[in-house]
Design a protein around this motif. Structure first.
Motif, mmCIF file in Angstrom:
data_model
loop_
_atom_site.group_PDB
_atom_site.id
_atom_site.type_symbol
_atom_site.label_atom_id
_atom_site.label_comp_id
_atom_site.label_asym_id
_atom_site.label_seq_id
_atom_site.Cartn_x
_atom_site.Cartn_y
_atom_site.Cartn_z
ATOM 1 N N LYS A 123 0.835 -1.198 0.000
ATOM 2 C CA LYS A 123 0.000 0.000 0.000
ATOM 3 C C LYS A 123 0.874 1.254 0.000
ATOM 4 O O LYS A 123 2.031 1.240 0.411
ATOM 5 N N PHE A 124 0.286 2.346 -0.463
ATOM 6 C CA PHE A 124 0.986 3.627 -0.428
ATOM 7 C C PHE A 124 0.992 4.190 0.986
ATOM 8 O O PHE A 124 0.199 3.796 1.842
ATOM 9 N N LEU A 125 1.889 5.139 1.206
ATOM 10 C CA LEU A 125 2.059 5.726 2.536
ATOM 11 C C LEU A 125 0.756 6.303 3.092
ATOM 12 O O LEU A 125 0.430 6.117 4.270
ATOM 13 N N PHE A 126 -0.011 6.975 2.252
ATOM 14 C CA PHE A 126 -1.282 7.552 2.698
ATOM 15 C C PHE A 126 -2.242 6.461 3.152
ATOM 16 O O PHE A 126 -2.924 6.585 4.180
ATOM 17 N N MET A 145 4.389 13.569 3.476
ATOM 18 C CA MET A 145 4.051 12.506 2.524
ATOM 19 C C MET A 145 4.306 12.951 1.090
ATOM 20 O O MET A 145 4.826 12.186 0.265
ATOM 21 N N GLU A 146 3.949 14.188 0.779
ATOM 22 C CA GLU A 146 4.148 14.707 -0.581
ATOM 23 C C GLU A 146 5.627 14.700 -0.951
ATOM 24 O O GLU A 146 5.993 14.403 -2.088
ATOM 25 N N SER A 147 6.469 14.978 0.036
ATOM 26 C CA SER A 147 7.919 14.923 -0.194
ATOM 27 C C SER A 147 8.389 13.486 -0.378
ATOM 28 O O SER A 147 9.243 13.193 -1.225
ATOM 29 N N GLU A 148 7.829 12.571 0.426
ATOM 30 C CA GLU A 148 8.194 11.154 0.328
ATOM 31 C C GLU A 148 7.787 10.579 -1.024
ATOM 32 O O GLU A 148 8.529 9.788 -1.626
ATOM 33 N N TYR A 149 6.616 10.952 -1.505
ATOM 34 C CA TYR A 149 6.164 10.460 -2.807
ATOM 35 C C TYR A 149 7.138 10.903 -3.894
ATOM 36 O O TYR A 149 7.474 10.134 -4.794
ATOM 37 N N PHE A 150 7.578 12.162 -3.825
ATOM 38 C CA PHE A 150 8.519 12.663 -4.827
ATOM 39 C C PHE A 150 9.844 11.910 -4.757
ATOM 40 O O PHE A 150 10.435 11.569 -5.783
ATOM 41 N N LYS A 151 10.325 11.648 -3.541
ATOM 42 C CA LYS A 151 11.597 10.928 -3.366
ATOM 43 C C LYS A 151 11.540 9.534 -3.973
ATOM 44 O O LYS A 151 12.559 8.979 -4.387
ATOM 45 N N ASN A 152 10.328 8.954 -4.018
ATOM 46 C CA ASN A 152 10.177 7.578 -4.514
ATOM 47 C C ASN A 152 9.745 7.496 -5.970
ATOM 48 O O ASN A 152 9.278 6.446 -6.421
ATOM 49 N N CYS A 190 4.863 15.636 -4.669
ATOM 50 C CA CYS A 190 3.820 15.067 -5.531
ATOM 51 C C CYS A 190 2.504 15.071 -4.751
ATOM 52 O O CYS A 190 2.482 14.678 -3.572
ATOM 53 N N LYS A 191 1.431 15.488 -5.408
ATOM 54 C CA LYS A 191 0.139 15.480 -4.747
ATOM 55 C C LYS A 191 -0.213 14.054 -4.328
ATOM 56 O O LYS A 191 0.002 13.103 -5.065
#
Length: 232
Positions: A123-126, A145-152, A190-191
């Motif tokens: 599952k995604f972080l959210f 979370m938005e920063s983590e999504y971008f990092k991944n 990332c949104k």
């Protein structure tokens, strides 16, 4: 996304021609089936013939796919074919894959049992956060979370999108950066969710949830319609 926002695009008619980029060429106009699919799939044959008729009537062709290196190699010949057919061409880039790697780094996650951890593994972080804490993240938590999504983000997908943009520019084809409505390269975010707090990403191969598609294609309306007017 377009069909989920009919009121925003009510002056346009959208038809989906489901065909691989490498299979889009002069030969489709004299074919009775998609050579890239099974010849014994009669439903596919019917869909292909309908797709051809829609293709012939269309003024504008949007090339939208989960682009691969092979697609990029075939793109120049596809462009020549479409230009010969006097079609306006718009290229959409891919939604960049966001890898849902790693565990939820919160103390409470240690209280989860093995089955719960297995369930949350892909599952995604959210989604992990909602399950673990049974509440929506705060503004600060969502920003993280938005920063983590971008990092991944998948760097392979980022590279392909950049090459795609360059190819479009080299061939003087209209390029629409769909991914920029999700990820911001300057802010490095990332949104994560829509304005109704629904998760945008469906999986880690660039697919959107229905809520995500509705949200993103509602947001692109002004830019897309302006672009469309300029190429007609």
């Amino acid at each position: 996304g377009f069909l989920l926002n009919k009121d925003q695009y009510n002056d346009l008619i959208f038809k989906n021609f489901h065909i691989q980029i490498s299979c889009l060429g002069e030969f489709i106009l004299i074919s009775k089936s998609d050579s890239c699919k099974g010849f014994l799939d009669f439903n596919e044959k019917e869909n292909f013939l309908i797709g051809i008729e829609n293709f012939k009537k269309a003024k504008t062709i949007i090339l939208s796919t989960r682009w691969t290196i092979d697609d990029l190699k075939n793109l120049p010949s596809v462009i020549k074919f479409l230009e010969k057919q006097k079609k306006n061409i718009i290229i959409f880039n891919s939604i960049v894959d966001i890898q849902n790697e790693g565990d939820l780094i919160y103390k409470k996650s240690s209280n989860l049992n093995l089955l719960q951890k297995i369930y949350l593994n892909d599952k995604f972080l959210f989604e992990k956060f909602l399950f673990t804490f049974n509440r929506f993240p705060s503004t600060k938590e969502l920003t993280l979370m938005e920063s983590e999504y971008f990092k991944n983000l998948s760097q392979k997908r980022v590279t392909i999108n950049n090459k795609l943009k360059n190819l479009a520019l080299e061939n003087n084809i209209t390029f629409f950066d769909l991914n920029s409505f999700i990820c911001d390269n300057e802010l490095k975010t990332c949104k994560v969710i829509t304005n109704t707090k629904k998760h945008i990403m469906y999986d880690n191969t660039g697919h959107l949830t229905m809520n995500g598609a509705k949200y993103i294609f509602n947001n692109i309306n002004n830019d897309f319609m302006s672009l469309l007017k300029n190429i007609k």
